[in-house]
Design a protein around this motif. Sequence first.
Motif, PDB file in Angstrom:
ATOM      1  N   ALA A 141      12.670  -1.495   3.065  1.00  0.00           N
ATOM      2  CA  ALA A 141      13.963  -1.251   3.714  1.00  0.00           C
ATOM      3  C   ALA A 141      13.783  -0.474   5.008  1.00  0.00           C
ATOM      4  CB  ALA A 141      14.884  -0.490   2.767  1.00  0.00           C
ATOM      5  N   ALA A 142      12.885   0.493   5.002  1.00  0.00           N
ATOM      6  CA  ALA A 142      12.634   1.276   6.213  1.00  0.00           C
ATOM      7  C   ALA A 142      11.991   0.411   7.291  1.00  0.00           C
ATOM      8  CB  ALA A 142      11.736   2.467   5.887  1.00  0.00           C
TER       9      ALA A 142
ATOM     10  N   GLU B 275       0.815  -1.206   0.000  1.00  0.00           N
ATOM     11  CA  GLU B 275       0.000   0.000   0.000  1.00  0.00           C
ATOM     12  C   GLU B 275       0.854   1.265   0.000  1.00  0.00           C
ATOM     13  OE1 GLU B 275      -3.497   0.289  -0.071  1.00  0.00           O
ATOM     14  OE2 GLU B 275      -3.271  -1.805  -0.665  1.00  0.00           O
ATOM     15  N   GLY B 276       2.178   1.117   0.021  1.00  0.00           N
ATOM     16  CA  GLY B 276       3.071   2.264  -0.023  1.00  0.00           C
ATOM     17  C   GLY B 276       3.131   3.058   1.263  1.00  0.00           C
ATOM     18  N   VAL B 277       2.737   2.437   2.366  1.00  0.00           N
ATOM     19  CA  VAL B 277       2.776   3.142   3.653  1.00  0.00           C
ATOM     20  C   VAL B 277       4.210   3.260   4.164  1.00  0.00           C
ATOM     21  CG1 VAL B 277       1.953   3.122   6.041  1.00  0.00           C
ATOM     22  CG2 VAL B 277       0.462   2.329   4.200  1.00  0.00           C
TER      23      VAL B 277
ATOM     24  N   VAL C 202       2.771   8.240  10.849  1.00  0.00           N
ATOM     25  CA  VAL C 202       3.089   7.982   9.446  1.00  0.00           C
ATOM     26  C   VAL C 202       1.798   8.124   8.653  1.00  0.00           C
ATOM     27  CG1 VAL C 202       3.894   6.268   7.774  1.00  0.00           C
ATOM     28  CG2 VAL C 202       4.979   6.425  10.033  1.00  0.00           C
ATOM     29  N   GLU C 203       1.859   8.898   7.588  1.00  0.00           N
ATOM     30  CA  GLU C 203       0.655   9.159   6.808  1.00  0.00           C
ATOM     31  C   GLU C 203       0.162   7.891   6.127  1.00  0.00           C
ATOM     32  OE1 GLU C 203      -0.932  12.159   3.239  1.00  0.00           O
ATOM     33  OE2 GLU C 203       1.143  12.240   3.952  1.00  0.00           O
ATOM     34  N   LEU C 204      -1.134   7.657   6.241  1.00  0.00           N
ATOM     35  CA  LEU C 204      -1.762   6.504   5.610  1.00  0.00           C
ATOM     36  C   LEU C 204      -2.489   6.942   4.347  1.00  0.00           C
ATOM     37  CD1 LEU C 204      -3.287   4.711   8.738  1.00  0.00           C
ATOM     38  CD2 LEU C 204      -1.122   4.223   7.598  1.00  0.00           C
TER      39      LEU C 204
ATOM     40  N   LYS D  87      -3.354   2.641  12.386  1.00  0.00           N
ATOM     41  CA  LYS D  87      -2.450   3.752  12.680  1.00  0.00           C
ATOM     42  C   LYS D  87      -1.017   3.243  12.662  1.00  0.00           C
ATOM     43  CE  LYS D  87      -1.584   7.233  16.312  1.00  0.00           C
ATOM     44  NZ  LYS D  87      -1.989   7.685  17.663  1.00  0.00           N
ATOM     45  N   VAL D  88      -0.083   4.094  12.198  1.00  0.00           N
ATOM     46  CA  VAL D  88       1.343   3.755  12.207  1.00  0.00           C
ATOM     47  C   VAL D  88       2.113   4.957  12.742  1.00  0.00           C
ATOM     48  CG1 VAL D  88       3.358   3.099  10.835  1.00  0.00           C
ATOM     49  CG2 VAL D  88       1.089   2.234  10.210  1.00  0.00           C
ATOM     50  N   THR D  89       2.984   4.717  13.701  1.00  0.00           N
ATOM     51  CA  THR D  89       3.838   5.782  14.222  1.00  0.00           C
ATOM     52  C   THR D  89       5.281   5.294  14.280  1.00  0.00           C
ATOM     53  OG1 THR D  89       3.540   5.093  16.541  1.00  0.00           O
ATOM     54  CG2 THR D  89       1.987   6.712  15.649  1.00  0.00           C
ATOM     55  N   ARG D  90       6.193   6.249  14.282  1.00  0.00           N
ATOM     56  CA  ARG D  90       7.607   5.942  14.492  1.00  0.00           C
ATOM     57  C   ARG D  90       8.216   7.063  15.306  1.00  0.00           C
ATOM     58  NH1 ARG D  90      13.047   5.682  12.446  1.00  0.00           N
ATOM     59  NH2 ARG D  90      13.801   3.525  12.619  1.00  0.00           N
ATOM     60  N   ASN D  91       8.802   6.674  16.438  1.00  0.00           N
ATOM     61  CA  ASN D  91       9.363   7.648  17.371  1.00  0.00           C
ATOM     62  C   ASN D  91       8.341   8.713  17.741  1.00  0.00           C
ATOM     63  OD1 ASN D  91      11.847   6.323  17.296  1.00  0.00           O
ATOM     64  ND2 ASN D  91      12.560   7.553  15.563  1.00  0.00           N
ATOM     65  N   GLY D  92       7.107   8.285  17.911  1.00  0.00           N
ATOM     66  CA  GLY D  92       6.056   9.195  18.341  1.00  0.00           C
ATOM     67  C   GLY D  92       5.414  10.005  17.233  1.00  0.00           C
TER      68      GLY D  92
END
Length: 776
Positions: free
Chosen positions: A318-319, A312-314, A549-551, A541-546
Amino acid sequence: MSDEPQPQPEPQQQPEKGWAPREPLAADAKKPGRTGWRRLVPTWRMVLGGFLIAAVLVVGGFFLGYHLVQIPAANALATQQANVYLYADGSVIARDGEVNRENVALSQISQDAQHAVLAAEDRDFYTESAVDPQAMVRAAWNTATGKGRQSGSTITQQYVKNYYLRQEQTVTRKVKEFFISIKLDREQTKDQILEGYLNTSFFGRGAYGIQSAAHAYYGVDASELDAGRAAYLAALVNAPSQYDVITHPENRDTVEDRWNYVLDGMVAEGWLEASERAGMKFPMPQRTTLSTSLSGQRGYIVNIVKDHLVSEGVVAEAALDTGGYRITTTLQKDKQDAFVDAVNDKLMDRLDKKNRKVDTYVRAGGASVDPRSGKVVAMYNGIDYVKQYTPNATRRDFQVGSSFKPFVFTAAVENGSRTQDGRPISPNTVYDGTSERPVQGWSGRYAPENEDHRDYGDITVREATDKSVNAVYAQMAVDVGPDKVRRTAIDLGLSEKTPSLDDAGPSIALGVATASVLDMAEAYATLANHGEHADYTMIEKVTRNGENVELPERTTRQAVSRQAADTTTAVLRGVVESGTATAAQTAGRPAAGKTGTAEEDTAAWFAGYTPDLATVVAVMGQDPETAGHQPLYGAMGLPRINGGGAPAEIWGQYTRHALADEPVKSFDLRLQPGAWKTQPPPGDSSTGPSEPGDDDGDTPGDEDTGDGPTGPDEPEPTQDRTDDGGTGDSTGGTGDDGGTTGDGPATGDDGAGGDDDTGPGGLTGTLTESGRRDLW
């Protein structure tokens, strides 16, 4: 006087100018010197000189080391984090990655936790320098002389060791640690250093960082740690493995001493009230921690969600591999558990793998979708990810069988299709159900056989759906056009990449396509949602370091008309009420669905839905050694497994528990015009072929007007159904059949209405009263 020359005296040598004759020293006159032990004691001049030389070397060495030792890049271990996968309610499903760490900001760590660690490790952290030379020299000396591992480091030094250096105990590492700590103290604030330290420290149980530790020992976030639990975690830093009182109960006294030391330090520093401290009891950590392994359903979920994020390109693959993502899924824990329980109760617990080889072939897959939102709320993929790797909910290699037939009928209604002799296709359209009857209107010869070679003769579409008659649906696929059927199936939710979906011809109706369970659940959810389609999603929902991440923005579309979807639902109600899927009635609420069986009985399906939930279950046969598909004849000690057996039973139990807290809702349907009009059998000379668009003046796509019965044999019912399952004042149409008008449901060939409230009855109760059309 003699004439011979006389010897002349040698002239006396005059001393050169500026020099005076030296007096010879007396034999016993010696230069005084240091004798005895005095010769071993350095003079003050020697001491002063040595001190000055040492000072020059130390200062010079410090400046040389300060300039030569640079702050390195973080070591690989320190930057690795786990990705955390969560249920919709925030509870943890699993953590993946080699390192169980989840970095959090200092603001996400409770004040008690911060103070507890300071009290345990470095109470003067905020007021003193980054290094403690005395403690460092002592530790280095003890290490160098073989007295074992020594610390004596400040929090800054420990953070440098954790984040920038390796863990070996050498003088070289200590020297580097010293200089890097000094530099780091000049470049970062104390808060930044403390945050880094709390995220890199090891707490045992495989947990790096205080967030992972809080979950591993107490099942909470670091923000929820109180003083007592925080003090225990702070004590663990000193000896993580030995201080785990669950695995080492013999160390309980030592651990409590350390715990008390931490709490007393918090009181002494003014971080904890003495009165609060006095009433504290040692907070035992949880005995069984939440497993972060990938066993059971967890591994399947993690891999499916990862694939979904990437496709879905979220998040780039690699990331995602670098870790640190906190992924909240749409899966609901209670429904997920209910799905596993249902599969175990109705299938797995009935297998006898020791005495029946065929039972070793049995696999199961399932997916459950909220029709309105497209959210996947539960999945079943296999007995255990570490034992059966392939996820059965997303695999696309088993035929879906007759569970595909509703898409054929939907396509017929959507496209206003007619039979070969011009009759409109509706639930009451009559087809020839003779087994192995050649399909008409197809360039090649295709004559499918019905299950058990049974001949049905003239039979309505509704009855053919209840009994899953292949001869009828193969002919209907040709009447509609296989390409239109394929397009409708894709519009409803099947992937364009579904194997065997292209160029299937009439066999497309029999389910030769190998869609996944999840694909089928998405398509059936569209039918449940009145033809409105929402691509399925598993990500809330997706977060990284608080940081969020845009969905991708999610949209819905009308895949097929509401009348096409609702008329299909009305037909599928009969499959559950009196057809091949009566076992699904155990759900205890109105339901629609279709069974299916793959060729050679290698898979059995049930795809069904209520107004609130669409769920598909498949039981598959696969050889555990060769991975080849295998028939399921004799599995569970039964002659065969079909969709109305274990799949429908699993569906019924799961749906009952999954919706236990939800009110019972009835289907609110708007049907194809003339949906229940009785039609003559094919070739009946009493009525000629209808012209396109000639259906009592109605055209495909018109709303059902609800004006009463349209034929002499069956009324056009108009019962009202409210969403809460209650029954409104219903008015049965009056017509040639003698239907009555009053407070009761309309009656007709389908039997009594009110099927939603009183159990199996008929399809009449699914129509919405014309007088209520203003609410549609």
